[in-house]
Design a protein around this motif. Structure first.
Motif, short mmCIF file in Angstrom:
data_model
loop_
_atom_site.label_atom_id
_atom_site.label_comp_id
_atom_site.label_asym_id
_atom_site.label_seq_id
_atom_site.Cartn_x
_atom_site.Cartn_y
_atom_site.Cartn_z
N SER A 148 -38.66 -62.83 -32.28
CA SER A 148 -39.67 -62.69 -33.33
C SER A 148 -40.81 -63.65 -33.08
O SER A 148 -41.96 -63.35 -33.39
CB SER A 148 -39.11 -62.90 -34.72
OG SER A 148 -37.83 -63.32 -34.70
N MET A 149 -40.47 -64.80 -32.51
CA MET A 149 -41.56 -65.73 -32.22
C MET A 149 -42.49 -65.14 -31.16
O MET A 149 -43.71 -65.23 -31.28
CB MET A 149 -40.99 -67.06 -31.73
CG MET A 149 -40.47 -67.89 -32.87
SD MET A 149 -39.96 -69.52 -32.32
CE MET A 149 -41.52 -70.34 -32.19
N ASN A 193 -42.91 -62.04 -30.48
CA ASN A 193 -43.66 -60.95 -31.11
C ASN A 193 -44.80 -61.48 -31.92
O ASN A 193 -45.92 -61.01 -31.87
CB ASN A 193 -42.74 -60.16 -32.04
CG ASN A 193 -41.74 -59.36 -31.28
OD1 ASN A 193 -41.94 -59.11 -30.09
ND2 ASN A 193 -40.68 -58.97 -31.92
N PHE A 194 -44.46 -62.47 -32.67
CA PHE A 194 -45.48 -63.00 -33.56
C PHE A 194 -46.62 -63.61 -32.78
O PHE A 194 -47.78 -63.46 -33.11
CB PHE A 194 -44.87 -64.02 -34.50
CG PHE A 194 -45.83 -64.45 -35.53
CD1 PHE A 194 -46.27 -63.54 -36.46
CD2 PHE A 194 -46.33 -65.72 -35.55
CE1 PHE A 194 -47.18 -63.90 -37.40
CE2 PHE A 194 -47.25 -66.09 -36.49
CZ PHE A 194 -47.68 -65.18 -37.42
N GLN A 211 -50.41 -62.53 -33.01
CA GLN A 211 -51.50 -63.47 -33.30
C GLN A 211 -52.55 -63.43 -32.22
O GLN A 211 -53.73 -63.44 -32.49
CB GLN A 211 -50.92 -64.87 -33.36
CG GLN A 211 -50.58 -65.31 -34.74
CD GLN A 211 -50.23 -66.77 -34.74
OE1 GLN A 211 -49.73 -67.29 -33.75
NE2 GLN A 211 -50.50 -67.43 -35.82
N LEU A 232 -44.81 -54.36 -32.05
CA LEU A 232 -43.58 -54.96 -32.56
C LEU A 232 -42.47 -53.93 -32.63
O LEU A 232 -41.34 -54.18 -32.21
CB LEU A 232 -43.81 -55.54 -33.95
CG LEU A 232 -44.68 -56.79 -34.03
CD1 LEU A 232 -44.72 -57.28 -35.45
CD2 LEU A 232 -44.14 -57.87 -33.12
#
Lengths: 1213, 111
Positions: free
Chosen positions: A852-853, A855-856, A860, A875
């Motif tokens: 998730s990091m 992806n995030f 961003q 995602l």
């Protein structure tokens, strides 16, 4: 003046004509007091003046005589009095609304008092000792938010003014005053309120009035702001209609001698103003009548011009507004038609729409230029007009809409109308475009293509419409809006379009490459082969020579023709390029992939992950990289992000990625490097200096110098040069000293001694001088010799000089870079100590979290780079990949195990959860019976069935939507709460989530419906209604968490008990059947023994047999009893005891005899009494079987949930 | 719609942007303020819901305790988001959903 019947002043018309005073519009005195623009003189052409006149009369009537009460009340009713007396006078408006008829001033005060008596401010004012008038003012001012300090002063002032007015009204000689200017703007500053005077028409001649009027006309050129204010205010007060303006071309007042002249003056002024507006040069006012105050147009200061400009602007604005107003009306009419008669529209009556459109365009074209001059920046307007003038563009030209919107900023309503128009007519081409075409891509051009890609598409199509449309179709495929009819796999195409998009947005990528990618995408989609040969045509492309021989299709890179026009017709040359481009593209992307792989591997190593590219991490990165970014730099960023939680700067990265010793070592190395660079630079510079001297002496290398250069090596020469320099310096000093001595001696009185000394000194001096020149020469030769030597060492050319300069620059650059690096390293070392205290890495190796990091981070980045990748899509895609990888990794067995984790299946199902919720929540109990709840659970995958479920509840929609659904939503939210332990079985969880989403959507739709019912036509009001409704529904969504959680726990406990029960039950059944079996066996044994005992003659044996059989029977009976009690724990020991009873020691001792006796007599006995035992044994077996199957059946039917949970996933349901 | 930077997420700015996207920025200010308030309520509800769904209740408790005196909901949201990337993503999704719903409603209602 603009008074009387012909005026357009709205409702004043009738009243005015009734007034006998209407022919005396101006008060000279008053007018004379208004010389400057700053005082806010109004324009005679405005209606204001006329209303003023009324007020004047009213005021005049409101004299102490009090006989003109009618006028007074009239004035009050018109609010005009208020403007003058009570500033803004809201209190009197209240009066009016209450229907008060005001007859006298005193009465007015009384009434006002009465009204205000209730209000606190008024009380306060009263307490302060204000008179009613004052307190009224205080209240009025207060209402307008003025400081209370100002109030007394202002009130006094106002009182004074009132008095003055009354006094003036008393004077019979004073002509009727124009109450004139109310406050030019509702400014807080209490400006002098114009005086009102009693009328006296005959006192002033018409001429005087005219002169005054003309003067005013002169004055108001620069007071348009005021005029606008007055205009708007009058309009706001509904005193005039917006579209009704005084007409000056008509003689305004009958019976007024000067009226004609006045009209002319006004018209002239107008003309002057409008000429000024058109031409920049100020035209003198062509007033036919001599104007007392000449308008100084030419000599006017720039200030005046500025003011004129302002007034002109305002003029334009008002005109623009009027034009807009008209336009709006017309548009509204059009839309009214569209709205009221939608059938006409939906029939695609093309002509009808075209007519509307034409009309619309005509309206826009004719009206908007007017608006343009007043509103919006010129740029906006130019854009707008250009957009509008492009024939037929309006209906689908988004740019026009945007331009229009920005041009008409501030006029949202109008923009809305236009938007409407666009929206409605925008549908038309879609419907109209039903021209038969085999290709699926005959659809309107997608509007959402980013401009960069659009231009690439244009370049790729190069004027070929079909190809362009194909590409547009691919875009829509990419967006998921279209699919290939022939079942072509869209994924590769999508990826290619994605790449193209990425390339198009990257400035570093030449458009050719984008075109290549697009072509490749076309090819992948199978859209290129149809119209083009798949290989470069045998005809070689004439312009570029590299591939003159016809290249076979297998060697596409050999035809690197400039990729331009790929015509769809099978004409040869251009297509070659397309394919060539497409083919050429492939190796490139492989290369990128390699780079990516490498970068990812580095990343993995840095992050301490195994290099295997099968891990989900790599999959995730790759899916993003493949979709979006190129190059490893993003991974460096990602790495820093994962380690620090943000994108670290260079220094931080240095500090994090290196140990302190490493950094120090690096620093050391850099210092050495730096020193080396400095030395190099110095050397080149020194050489340059030498070269410089040598070029100057180049031609005249002296013999001596040459000899020196030949005879001595460089080093010797250098030391010679040094010593020569020393000698020279010494010589200088000596010279100075001798010269000083000589001067000293010279001052002495003449003597022989002096003479001798002088001689000696002179000799010394000349020697020294000679030595000096000798030394000078020597130094010169030496220097020359040095140059010669160096020239010999490196022959000098002009080019060398250049390269040297370049080299120096390079070195300097290197140096500054090195310097920078050094500084950074130093900072990094400093940072290192800081970092020591910091928490360690932020990233987690737990795949989920890490992913998730990642992806995030990419999400961003997508923003940061100002690109707009659909990161949700990314995602999702990543998630899919991860899921796939995980599943693959874990294998099916693993997956099944995960799903079958025991306690997951102890949790309730959606159905039972919903039933429980509806049972327990008192708000739902009566409205949602269990069957309905079950129905709902089945509707999870279908929005429509959810909706029909809601309507099928049999309660009013309002109730359903505002109580039942919100409650359900709230409960479901708790049910699906994944952060904690989900309160529902994992399979049901997704259903619950889907159901939740559908219900939320239903709420959303309901809110929209609700808002649509709102009467307001304004978007903002309806939006407000929507949100109010939406929030209200959500407010109702209060769930009792205990219901869901409690239910979940209860079900889990019950299921756990059941699961335990299976074990217990199994034991029970087995023991029961075992006991039954045992009992049966015992019974048969007892029977045998009994039978035998009957035949045996030996009394002892007989006795034993009897005992044994009794015991066996007792034991068996007890066992059966225990069985009846269904307690294996009791039955088992009893059974044992029974068995033990059989084998009592005495019986055991006599066992052989008993056995023999039994054997001898047993069969006979069995035949007689033993049959009982046999039947018993049979029955025992049967009972066992029945018991077992009954147990299983019972359990499975009663607790089918439990089994359902287990077996459904296996059954794939 | 300008992209939202979750780490610097500010509901006010976000809503302003959304309002601008709807083309309502020039509406009557009083009405607009009312609308914005309503939007804010709905938005924060969704975001808090997203946070609640994705953060352990204990963590939420800790955060909320720390921020007991904080009055800026934007700050609270940011803090919640910071607690895990999963929340951030959930919130991004919630924001998207909100935006989608709002725009959809707007498009349906703007006639």
């Amino acid at each position: 003046m603009a008074i009387g019947k012909k005026d357009k002043g709205g409702r004043y018309d009738d009243k005015d004509t009734n007034d006998e005073t209407s022919d005396v519009p101006f008060d000279i005195n008053d007018l004379n007091k208004v010389p400057g623009p700053e005082e806010g003189v109004e324009r005679p052409e405005d209606v204001v003046t006329q209303t003023r006149t009324d007020v004047t009369e009213d005021l005049a009537g409101r004299t102490e005589s009090g006989d003109n009460i009618k006028n007074l009340s009239e004035a009050i009713r018109k609010d005009e009095l208020l403007d003058i007396v009570f500033f803004h006078g809201s209190p009197v408006k209240k009066l009016k609304k209450k229907g008060y008829k005001i007859s006298k001033k005193s009465e007015l005060s009384k009434i006002v008092d009465e009204i205000l008596a209730t209000s606190d401010e008024h009380e306060e004012a009263k307490n302060k000792g204000y008179t009613p008038a004052k307190s009224l003012t205080v209240a009025a001012l207060d209402q307008h938010g003025f400081e209370s300090d100002m109030l007394p002063d202002f009130a006094d002032m106002l009182d004074e003014r009132l008095k003055e007015q009354t006094e003036k009204a008393k004077e019979p000689a004073t002509p009727a005053p124009t109450p004139t200017t109310p406050e030019p703007a509702p400014a807080p500053k209490p400006e002098p309120v114009p005086t009102a005077k009693a009328k006296a028409p005959e006192a002033v001649t018409d001429d005087e009035i005219l002169q005054a009027a003309l003067k005013r006309i002169e004055a108001f050129t620069d007071i348009k702001l005021f005029e606008k204010f007055v205009y708007q205010r009058l309009h706001a007060d509904k005193l005039i209609k917006k579209d009704k303006r005084p007409d000056w071309s008509v003689t305004p007042v009958e019976g007024f001698k000067g009226s004609e002249a006045l009209c002319k003056a006004v018209m002239a002024k107008k003309a002057e103003l409008s000429t000024k507006k058109k031409t920049a040069e100020p035209a003198p006012a062509p007033t036919p009548e001599p104007t007392p105050t000449p308008e100084p147009p030419v000599g006017a200061a720039s200030e005046k011009e500025a003011l004129d400009g302002l007034s002109q602007y305002l003029n334009n604005l008002t005109e623009g507004q009027t034009a807009l107003e008209d336009l709006r009306k017309r548009l509204e009419q059009i839309f009214e038609i569209l709205r009221t008669d939608p059938s006409t529209f939906s029939e695609t009556d093309k002509d009808y729409l075209t007519d509307i459109q034409k009309e619309m365009e005509a309206v826009l074209l004719s009206e908007l230029p007017k608006v343009a001059e007043g509103i919006g920046s010129p740029k906006n307007m130019t854009e707008l007009l250009a957009a509008l003038r492009a024939p037929g563009k309006l209906r689908r030209n988004k740019a026009a809409m945007t331009a229009l919107n920005s041009a008409l900023k501030g006029d949202a309503e109008f923009a809305e109308i236009i938007e409407d128009f666009y929206r409605i007519t925008g549908k038309e081409p879609a419907v109209a475009a039903e021209e038969p075409s085999a290709a699926p891509e005959t659809v309107p051009e997608p509007t959402d293509i980013p401009p960069s890609l659009a231009s690439a598409i244009n370049a790729a199509a190069a004027g070929d419409d079909i190809k362009k449309r194909k590409l547009h179709f691919l875009w829509r495929v990419y967006k998921g809006e279209a699919s290939f009819a022939d079942g072509t796999d869209p994924e590769p195409v999508k990826t290619l379009i994605m790449i193209a998009l990425d390339q198009a947005e990257n400035l570093n990528v030449p458009q050719d490459e984008v075109v290549d990618t697009l072509n490749l995408a076309l090819k992948k989609a199978g859209m290129l082969e149809a119209s083009e040969p798949s290989a470069p045509a045998p005809t070689p492309t004439p312009p570029s020579a590299p591939a003159p021989t016809p290249t076979p299709p297998s060697a596409p890179p050999a035809a690197p023709t400039p990729s331009t026009t790929p015509a769809p017709q099978p004409s040869a040359s251009p297509q070659a390029s397309v394919n060539a481009g497409a083919q050429r593209r492939a190796p490139e992307s492989y290369a990128t992939k390699e780079i990516q792989t490498q970068a990812i591997n580095t990343f993995m190593t840095n992050m301490g992950f195994p290099k295997s590219n099968k891990t989900p991490v790599v999959m995730a990165i790759r899916s993003v990289l493949g979709a979006w970014v190129t190059g490893p730099s993003i991974l460096t960023g990602l790495e820093a992000y994962l380690k620090t939680g943000h994108e670290a700067d260079e220094i931080e990265r240095l500090a994090r990625n290196n140990s302190e010793e490493d950094l120090k070592k690096q620093l050391h190395g850099m210092a050495g490097e730096l020193a080396g660079l400095n030395q190099q630079i110095e050397e080149i510079k020194r050489y340059n200096r030498l070269r410089y001297t040598s070029t100057r002496t180049h031609v005249t290398h002296s013999v001596e110098a040459k000899a020196l250069a030949e005879g001595h090596p460089l080093k010797e020469l250098q030391s010679m040069q040094h010593s020569a320099a020393g000698e020279f310096a010494l010589n200088e000093i000596q010279l100075k000293r001798v010269a000083a001595n000589m001067a000293k001696e010279d001052a002495e009185p003449d003597s022989d001694e002096k003479k001798a000394k002088m001689e000696k000194l002179e000799k010394e001096f000349s020697e020294l001088t000679a030595k000096k020149s000798e030394l000078e020469a020597k130094r010169k030769y030496l220097a020359e010799a040095l140059v010669i030597l160096s020239e010999q060492a490196t022959p000098v050319t002009e080019e060398d000089a250049e390269t040297r300069g370049k080299k120096i620059r390079e070195l300097e650059e290197q140096k500054s870079k090195l310097d920078e690096r050094k500084r950074n390293t130093e900072k990094a070392i400093a940072k290192k100590t800081e970092l020591k205290d910091e928490e360690p890495l932020r990233y987690s190796r737990e795949p989920e979290k890490l992913l998730s990091m990642i992806n995030f981070y990419f999400a961003q980045q997508g923003k940061a780079a100002n690109k707009k990748p659909d990161y949700v899509q990314i995602l999702n895609k990543t998630q899919e990949q991860i899921e796939a990888t995980r599943r693959k990794e874990a294998g099916k067995l693993n997956w099944v195990c995960n799903r079958l984790l025991p306690w997951n299946y102890l949790k309730p199902l959606l159905t039972s959860t919903l039933v429980a919720i509806c049972e327990k929540d008192s708000a739902l109990t009566k409205k949602v019976p269990p069957e309905k709840a079950k129905e709902l659970a089945k509707a999870w995958d279908n929005s429509e069935s959810v909706n029909s479920w809601i309507s099928g509840l049999g309660i009013p929609e309002k109730e359903a939507m505002e109580t039942v659904v919100p409650k359900l939503i709230a409960h479901l939210a708790i049910v699906t709460n994944t952060g904690r332990m989900a309160n529902i079985n994992s399979i049901s969880l997704n259903r619950a989530k889907a159901l939740l989403k559908k219900m939320r959507h239903a709420v959303h739709e309901y809110s929209i419906k609700h808002a649509e019912r709102s009467t307001s036509k304004k978007s903002i009001d309806r939006m407000g209604a929507y949100f109010t409704q939406y929030n209200q529904i959500n407010d109702n969504a209060k769930a009792q968490e205990s219901i869901v959680v409690g239910n979940s726990r209860k079900v889990m406990a019950r299921n756990a008990f059941i699961a335990g029960g299976i074990g217990v039950g199994a034991v029970q059944i087995l023991s029961l059947s075992g006991i039954a079996l045992g009992g049966a066996g015992l019974a048969s044994a007892a029977g045998i023994m009994t039978g035998a005992s009957l035949r045996v003659k030996d009394p002892k044996i007989k006795e034993f047999l009897r005992k044994a059989s009794v015991r066996t029977l007792v034991g068996g009976g007890l066992g059966a009893l225990a069985l009846g009690a269904a307690s294996p724990f009791v039955a088992a020991p009893l059974g044992l005891a029974a068995l033990g009873g059989v084998f009592s020691p005495e019986i055991w001792k006599k066992r052989k005899e008993i056995a023999a006796a039994t054997k001898k007599h047993g069969p006979g006995a069995l035949r007689t009494t033993g049959k009982v035992g046999y039947v018993g044994a049979r029955l025992g077996w049967a009972a066992t079987g029945i018991l077992l199957s009954c147990g299983v059946l019972m359990l499975s039917s009663r607790y089918r949930n439990l089994f359902g949970m287990h077996f459904r996933p296996l059954l794939g349901k | 719609m300008p992209e939202t930077n979750i780490e610097q997420f500010d509901p006010g700015v976000y809503l302003d942007d959304l309002i601008r996207e709807m083309g309502m920025q020039d509406e009557d200010r009083v009405k607009l303020a009312g609308l914005k308030q309503a939007m804010f309520e709905a938005l924060s509800r969704q975001l808090f819901q997203a946070a609640e769904d994705n953060i352990e209740p204990e963590v939420i408790d800790v955060i909320m305790e720390e921020l007991a005196d904080e009055e800026d909901p934007g700050y609270i949201l940011r803090e919640l988001m910071r607690s895990s990337p999963g929340v951030q993503i959930a919130m991004v999704m919630a924001l998207d959903e909100f935006r989608e719903n709002t725009l959809e409603a707007f498009n349906k209602l703007k006639i």
